[in-house]
Design a protein around this motif. Structure first.
Motif, PDB file in Angstrom:
ATOM      1  N   SER A   1     -19.125 -21.422 -43.207  1.00  9.66           N
ATOM      2  CA  SER A   1     -19.160 -21.131 -41.887  1.00  9.66           C
ATOM      3  C   SER A   1     -19.292 -19.551 -41.610  1.00  9.66           C
ATOM      4  O   SER A   1     -20.147 -19.134 -40.807  1.00  9.66           O
ATOM      5  N   ILE A   2     -18.740 -18.934 -42.597  1.00  8.20           N
ATOM      6  CA  ILE A   2     -18.874 -17.432 -42.513  1.00  8.20           C
ATOM      7  C   ILE A   2     -20.304 -17.022 -42.940  1.00  8.20           C
ATOM      8  O   ILE A   2     -21.188 -16.279 -42.206  1.00  8.20           O
ATOM      9  N   ILE A   3     -20.980 -17.774 -43.959  1.00  2.00           N
ATOM     10  CA  ILE A   3     -22.308 -17.463 -44.226  1.00  2.00           C
ATOM     11  C   ILE A   3     -23.269 -17.765 -43.199  1.00  2.00           C
ATOM     12  O   ILE A   3     -24.274 -17.111 -42.987  1.00  2.00           O
ATOM     13  N   ASN A   4     -23.103 -18.879 -42.769  1.00  2.14           N
ATOM     14  CA  ASN A   4     -23.897 -19.542 -41.485  1.00  2.14           C
ATOM     15  C   ASN A   4     -23.962 -18.557 -40.325  1.00  2.14           C
ATOM     16  O   ASN A   4     -24.892 -18.168 -39.515  1.00  2.14           O
ATOM     17  N   ASN A   5     -22.753 -17.950 -40.062  1.00  4.04           N
ATOM     18  CA  ASN A   5     -22.482 -16.973 -39.028  1.00  4.04           C
ATOM     19  C   ASN A   5     -23.561 -15.657 -39.070  1.00  4.04           C
ATOM     20  O   ASN A   5     -24.015 -15.066 -38.235  1.00  4.04           O
ATOM     21  N   ARG A   6     -23.546 -15.240 -40.421  1.00  2.25           N
ATOM     22  CA  ARG A   6     -24.387 -13.969 -40.811  1.00  2.25           C
ATOM     23  C   ARG A   6     -25.674 -14.580 -40.795  1.00  2.25           C
ATOM     24  O   ARG A   6     -26.491 -13.588 -40.082  1.00  2.25           O
ATOM     25  N   LYS A   7     -26.130 -15.665 -40.893  1.00  2.00           N
ATOM     26  CA  LYS A   7     -27.482 -16.256 -40.828  1.00  2.00           C
ATOM     27  C   LYS A   7     -28.083 -16.047 -39.479  1.00  2.00           C
ATOM     28  O   LYS A   7     -28.883 -15.860 -39.055  1.00  2.00           O
TER      29      LYS A   7
ATOM     30  N   ALA B   1     -10.980 -10.598 -47.990  1.00  2.00           N
ATOM     31  CA  ALA B   1     -12.320 -10.409 -48.339  1.00  2.00           C
ATOM     32  C   ALA B   1     -13.432 -10.965 -47.300  1.00  2.00           C
ATOM     33  O   ALA B   1     -14.423 -10.290 -46.890  1.00  2.00           O
ATOM     34  N   PHE B   2     -13.233 -12.146 -46.852  1.00  2.00           N
ATOM     35  CA  PHE B   2     -13.819 -12.551 -45.671  1.00  2.00           C
ATOM     36  C   PHE B   2     -13.993 -11.877 -44.281  1.00  2.00           C
ATOM     37  O   PHE B   2     -14.887 -11.486 -43.878  1.00  2.00           O
ATOM     38  N   ARG B   3     -12.655 -11.268 -44.092  1.00  2.00           N
ATOM     39  CA  ARG B   3     -12.552 -10.628 -42.867  1.00  2.00           C
ATOM     40  C   ARG B   3     -13.212  -9.289 -43.133  1.00  2.00           C
ATOM     41  O   ARG B   3     -14.151  -8.828 -42.172  1.00  2.00           O
ATOM     42  N   ILE B   4     -13.361  -8.618 -44.319  1.00  2.00           N
ATOM     43  CA  ILE B   4     -14.047  -7.376 -44.476  1.00  2.00           C
ATOM     44  C   ILE B   4     -15.684  -7.772 -44.346  1.00  2.00           C
ATOM     45  O   ILE B   4     -16.436  -6.923 -43.846  1.00  2.00           O
ATOM     46  N   PHE B   5     -16.076  -8.695 -44.897  1.00  2.00           N
ATOM     47  CA  PHE B   5     -17.586  -9.033 -45.261  1.00  2.00           C
ATOM     48  C   PHE B   5     -18.032  -9.375 -43.669  1.00  2.00           C
ATOM     49  O   PHE B   5     -19.182  -8.860 -43.226  1.00  2.00           O
ATOM     50  N   THR B   6     -17.192  -9.878 -42.962  1.00  2.00           N
ATOM     51  CA  THR B   6     -17.382 -10.304 -41.456  1.00  2.00           C
ATOM     52  C   THR B   6     -17.730  -9.007 -40.862  1.00  2.00           C
ATOM     53  O   THR B   6     -18.465  -8.827 -39.990  1.00  2.00           O
ATOM     54  N   ARG B   7     -16.668  -8.234 -40.889  1.00  2.00           N
ATOM     55  CA  ARG B   7     -16.702  -6.852 -40.241  1.00  2.00           C
ATOM     56  C   ARG B   7     -17.872  -5.919 -40.456  1.00  2.00           C
ATOM     57  O   ARG B   7     -18.469  -5.300 -39.556  1.00  2.00           O
ATOM     58  N   ILE B   8     -18.028  -5.825 -41.863  1.00  2.00           N
ATOM     59  CA  ILE B   8     -18.991  -5.078 -42.332  1.00  2.00           C
ATOM     60  C   ILE B   8     -20.672  -5.690 -41.641  1.00  2.00           C
ATOM     61  O   ILE B   8     -21.452  -4.746 -41.345  1.00  2.00           O
ATOM     62  N   ASN B   9     -20.679  -6.875 -41.966  1.00  2.00           N
ATOM     63  CA  ASN B   9     -21.819  -7.615 -41.325  1.00  2.00           C
ATOM     64  C   ASN B   9     -22.028  -7.321 -40.021  1.00  2.00           C
ATOM     65  O   ASN B   9     -23.202  -7.423 -39.473  1.00  2.00           O
TER      66      ASN B   9
ATOM     67  N   LYS C   1     -21.413  -5.021 -38.440  1.00  2.00           N
ATOM     68  CA  LYS C   1     -21.220  -3.522 -38.183  1.00  2.00           C
ATOM     69  C   LYS C   1     -19.948  -2.810 -37.577  1.00  2.00           C
ATOM     70  O   LYS C   1     -20.171  -2.133 -36.656  1.00  2.00           O
ATOM     71  N   GLU C   2     -18.969  -3.430 -37.665  1.00  3.49           N
ATOM     72  CA  GLU C   2     -17.737  -3.169 -36.899  1.00  3.49           C
ATOM     73  C   GLU C   2     -16.471  -2.498 -38.125  1.00  3.49           C
ATOM     74  O   GLU C   2     -16.905  -2.559 -39.240  1.00  3.49           O
ATOM     75  N   LYS C   3     -15.719  -1.672 -37.429  1.00  3.32           N
ATOM     76  CA  LYS C   3     -14.656  -1.209 -38.112  1.00  3.32           C
ATOM     77  C   LYS C   3     -13.689  -2.182 -39.027  1.00  3.32           C
ATOM     78  O   LYS C   3     -13.483  -3.040 -38.135  1.00  3.32           O
ATOM     79  N   ILE C   4     -13.247  -1.887 -39.964  1.00  2.00           N
ATOM     80  CA  ILE C   4     -12.269  -2.715 -40.515  1.00  2.00           C
ATOM     81  C   ILE C   4     -10.834  -2.468 -39.762  1.00  2.00           C
ATOM     82  O   ILE C   4     -10.436  -1.472 -39.695  1.00  2.00           O
ATOM     83  N   ASP C   5     -10.272  -3.639 -39.263  1.00  2.00           N
ATOM     84  CA  ASP C   5      -9.119  -3.551 -38.507  1.00  2.00           C
ATOM     85  C   ASP C   5      -7.941  -3.123 -39.292  1.00  2.00           C
ATOM     86  O   ASP C   5      -8.031  -3.334 -40.635  1.00  2.00           O
ATOM     87  N   LYS C   6      -6.607  -2.751 -38.414  1.00  2.00           N
ATOM     88  CA  LYS C   6      -5.623  -2.313 -39.253  1.00  2.00           C
ATOM     89  C   LYS C   6      -4.826  -3.567 -40.045  1.00  2.00           C
ATOM     90  O   LYS C   6      -4.352  -3.335 -40.846  1.00  2.00           O
ATOM     91  N   ILE C   7      -5.086  -4.705 -39.250  1.00  2.00           N
ATOM     92  CA  ILE C   7      -4.183  -5.816 -39.801  1.00  2.00           C
ATOM     93  C   ILE C   7      -4.783  -6.170 -41.211  1.00  2.00           C
ATOM     94  O   ILE C   7      -4.295  -6.321 -42.239  1.00  2.00           O
ATOM     95  N   THR C   8      -6.172  -6.119 -41.334  1.00  2.00           N
ATOM     96  CA  THR C   8      -6.928  -6.253 -42.679  1.00  2.00           C
ATOM     97  C   THR C   8      -6.786  -5.348 -43.717  1.00  2.00           C
ATOM     98  O   THR C   8      -6.423  -5.553 -44.901  1.00  2.00           O
ATOM     99  N   SER C   9      -6.773  -4.018 -43.231  1.00  2.00           N
ATOM    100  CA  SER C   9      -6.628  -2.840 -44.149  1.00  2.00           C
ATOM    101  C   SER C   9      -5.104  -2.602 -44.568  1.00  2.00           C
ATOM    102  O   SER C   9      -4.657  -2.728 -45.767  1.00  2.00           O
TER     103      SER C   9
END
Length: 831
Positions: A383-389, A519-527, A529-537
């Motif tokens: 689902s993460i890969i498909n969202n990117r596609k 890792a999925f959260r960071i991948f989605t944020r970078i994809n 083009k959003e900043k990594i949120d505080k919860i993730t970091s």
């Protein structure tokens, strides 16, 4: 009012996938019920209170958020208590355990063949002893040796046997075999030779389960008749779920190559049946004008497809993976009727929910955990890969090679997510990691999953219509399996194909999965083009801190500790002692074992897991006191699968398969094995002293009648500070006398490992007075046929003021010392 709106908004967001919170609640309840047994009344009160409160909320048109979670937690708790804390009636078979031989009469509930032994689960009807007849209930497992009787499921049989209680090897982190059997409703075990079993009556009742078993047998016979010999067992496993005929080397090869999941009937198989059935019924219904006018072609096809899907699920044996697939595909087909959008994660949760409702112990099944973890990992990852596609979609047309590469990438990702998701569980339960799994699946799945399996399934459809066509499909399937197996075995033989690993802790497994989420959260944020949120970091920083602390804990315990730890591992009727020297050196004195490793491998099932749980992969010194199977056979797996630097033996050989295998392993793995005569009699390992006291260097040339393998046992003494441990193997009185004459006062030790498991022929008064131990550790099996330890020996220990521990009752015993004082920890009776 605004607060109520916010509350309801949160609830509605939480219940987008409503089954998930309910599923988590029931899982927590089942887990709690497997640990704590005393809250039954409270749980019943909570169920009644929550049910009434929810009913009132519905009548008042108010939402309930916490109450459903408490309700299903309580239901989960109550459901597992039926297994963990059952109310056993007076006539239950569990009340007749370990009480001698009975004439046992019962009906066969299950029949399997494993390791060349027939195993039957018996619904016991009556027990007879000394003219007294007892009508009983409950199940036992009967193991049949020698010639197998011609019996089938449903047959009533009688036989004479003891009913033994089911015991665990009581080592920390060991497999809870007793609970495993209780979850299957089995309370005792028996043994009988095949010729001693009398068949009283055949099958009388035409139960659904018996009819299903008959169909499975007919399909198996169909495969037996037309499939090439080498592939028969494998094809039976792939089509009807009968795995007992898979050759051991093929099973091991599939495990090493990381493709063993193909052997389990799962979504791939059930999906093919569903697809074929849906297409067939869609075609059939398209001829009906009424169905076409009412737009019921797809709905009708979906409804009718449930019949072959459920039928095939039953024929395949309904393993956890096939249960999951049947329920998920059934929910997917039912979604056609209501024209609802299909949510894979919610559907997966529904499947898990229904399985746990009807079979709460399934939660603790390895196959259940692996099956659902793999499915969730694939769904979530894809689902993460498909969202990117979807974000990267352009108006530019993709050419055919590009489409092919994308499909190949998606296929690789399915394997990657399945392997990545299940890796911690595979490491926890099987202590292995298969780096070649992704590549091996690229070959195995198309050949086996997309060619051999469909042909096998189609043959079942053709069998009632045309035997020739069915035979042709089976023959083709078998011929496809031949190269497929060859490819799998090729990958299995690659040196790094399967890496043995230490056992991860629950903390480490939890960190792994949370890290995957991060890792999925960071991948989605970078994809995006959003900043990594505080919860993730913040979560990432906390994880790094926890993992560093965990690494520091284990490094300190394994390599920086200044203490000596000695553990008597519970190996039943045998001996195995683990020595953890200061600063990390490891020695293992003997490994326990039974006479036939093909029936039960003590090293693989008991000893190795103890080492892996302690994060031990290297054994610096493997010591075999003498080549009897109850000391030797457990060492074979250790020598084969651990990094063993050297092996000490007394040089005495034995005409046994175990000894021949040990010498072959030593040669193949080039393990240092010095001749006994040339070995140093004293060595120093990080402030600890290890001494070889016995036998004399020239013992092989001595011809006294009393010299045998037991009396030639290597005797080891370990000294650390003022504390000493004596490991005398299986020496008996004659050898003890010679040892006393040679060593004299040097035998004195604070801790003695009882010679020859506490037999009456050992622990002589002269020997015991010279050793003068404070603590005696006896390694023996529960209710063993030798009746070790002998009462006279225990009396002798009492007279001398020794405190003794017996692994049969106390489980594994660990003694930790700083060279002055002792800290003793026994695993205790967990039954």
């Amino acid at each position: 009012m605004s607060g109520e709106k916010i509350y309801n908004k949160k609830n509605s967001k939480f219940y987008v996938r409503p089954v998930i919170p309910v599923l988590i609640s029931i899982i927590c309840g089942i887990t709690a019920g497997s640990i704590f047994y005393g809250g039954k009344r409270l749980a019943y009160f909570a169920i009644i209170f929550c049910f009434v409160s929810i009913l009132i909320s519905i009548l008042k048109k108010k939402r309930a958020f916490i109450l459903p979670l408490i309700l299903f937690f309580s239901l989960g708790y109550i459901s597992i208590l039926h297994y963990t804390a059952p109310e056993i009636p007076q006539n239950h078979v569990s009340r007749f355990l370990d009480q001698g031989k009975y004439l046992i009469i019962g009906s066969i509930d299950q029949k399997t063949i494993k390791n060349k032994r027939l195993r039957l689960v018996i619904n016991v009807e009556s027990l007879e002893k000394n003219g007294s007849l007892f009508l009983v209930t409950g199940k036992i497992r009967l193991t049949v040796g020698a010639k197998f009787p011609a019996v089938n499921k449903g047959d009533r049989i009688s036989f004479y046997s003891k009913i033994r209680s089911i015991r665990n090897f009581k080592n920390p982190g060991g497999f809870d075999y007793k609970r495993f059997m209780v979850f299957r409703g089995i309370w005792g075990t028996s043994y009988s030779k095949g010729e001693k079993i009398v068949v009283l009556a055949g099958i009388k009742k035409k139960q659904v389960s018996l009819l299903i078993e008959k169909v499975r047998c007919k399909i198996s016979d169909h495969i037996e008749e037309f499939c090439p010999v080498e592939q028969r067992g494998l094809l039976k496993a792939l089509v009807v779920g009968k795995k007992n005929e898979i050759p051991p080397f093929i099973r091991e090869g599939f495990n090493k190559a990381g493709v063993s999941h193909i052997l389990a009937i799962s979504g791939l198989h059930i999906g093919m049946v569903a697809t074929g059935a849906f297409l067939f019924f869609s075609w059939l219904l398209s001829f009906s004008t009424t169905v076409l006018l009412n737009a019921w072609v797809k709905k009708g096809a979906a409804l009718l497809s449930l019949i072959p899907v459920i039928t095939y699920g039953l024929i395949s044996g309904m393993s956890p993976s096939s249960q999951r697939a049947v329920i998920m595909i059934s929910v997917f087909l039912i979604a056609f009727l209501f024209e609802r959008e299909h949510d894979p994660i919610n559907t997966l949760s529904v499947a898990a929910f229904f399985i746990l409702i009807f079979d709460p112990p399934a939660l603790f099944s390895i196959s259940f955990q692996l099956s659902f973890t793999a499915a969730f990992s694939i769904i979530y990852g894809i689902s993460i890969i498909n969202n990117r596609k979807n974000l990267e979609k352009k108006s530019v047309k993709i050419d055919y090679p590009g489409k092919l590469l994308k499909k190949l990438f998606s296929f690789c990702m399915v394997s990657f997510f399945a392997i990545a998701g299940t890796t911690p569980l595979v490491m926890f339960y099987f202590n292995q990691f298969t780096p070649v799994g992704i590549v091996a699946n690229l070959f195995a799945i198309p050949l086996i999953g997309f060619l051999a399996v469909p042909l096998g399934l189609v043959s079942i459809f053709f069998y009632p219509i045309s035997i020739s066509l069915a035979a042709l499909c089976i023959s083709f399937a078998g011929n496809i399996l031949k190269p497929a197996v060859a490819i799998v075995l090729f990958f299995a033989e690659i040196p790094f194909a399967c890496v043995k690993t230490i056992t991860p802790s629950f903390l480490e497994i939890s960190c792994y999965y949370v890290l995957g989420w991060v890792a999925f959260r960071i991948f989605t944020r970078i994809n995006n083009k959003e900043k990594i949120d505080k919860i993730t970091s913040s979560t990432l920083i906390l994880l790094i801190f926890i993992l560093l602390a965990d690494i520091f804990y284990w490094v300190d315990k394994r390599f920086w500790s200044d203490t000596l730890r000695v553990t008597a591992i519970d190996v039943g009727q045998g001996t195995a002692s683990l020595i953890e020297f200061p600063r990390g050196d490891i020695a293992l004195i003997d490994g326990g074992g039974f006479s036939d490793n093909t029936i039960f491998d003590m090293g693989a099932i008991v000893v190795a897991p103890v080492l892996w749980r302690k994060k031990i992969r290297t054994v610096d010194t493997l010591i075999l006191s003498h080549p009897d199977s109850d000391h030797l056979n457990g060492l074979l797996y250790i020598a084969q699968n651990f990094n063993v630097k050297r092996i000490w033996t007394n040089g005495e050989s034995a005409e046994t398969l175990g000894y021949k295998n040990l010498t072959a392993i030593i040669k193949f793995r080039e393990i240092t094995n010095p001749a006994y005569k040339t070995m140093k009699r004293t060595e120093y390992i990080n402030n600890a002293e290890i001494k070889i006291l016995y036998p004399p260097a020239d013992f092989m040339s001595k011809k006294e009648k009393w010299r045998n393998r037991n009396n030639n046992s290597m005797v080891i003494k370990i000294v650390f500070g003022t504390v000493s441990f004596l490991f005398p193997g299986d020496i008996e009185a004659a050898a003890e006398k010679e040892l006393v004459a040679i060593m004299g006062a040097d035998l004195k030790s604070r801790v003695l490992f009882s010679p020859h498991h506490g037999s009456s022929s050992s622990s002589s008064r002269l020997f015991m007075e010279k050793v003068s131990p404070e603590i005696v550790i006896i390694s023996s099996g529960f209710h063993n046929r030798f009746k070790f330890p002998h009462k006279s020996v225990l009396n002798r220990y009492d007279i001398l003021g020794c405190r003794f521990y017996n692994t049969a009752k106390d489980g594994s015993v660990t003694i930790q010392t700083d060279g002055k004082s002792l800290i003793i920890d026994s695993y205790g009776v967990k039954d």
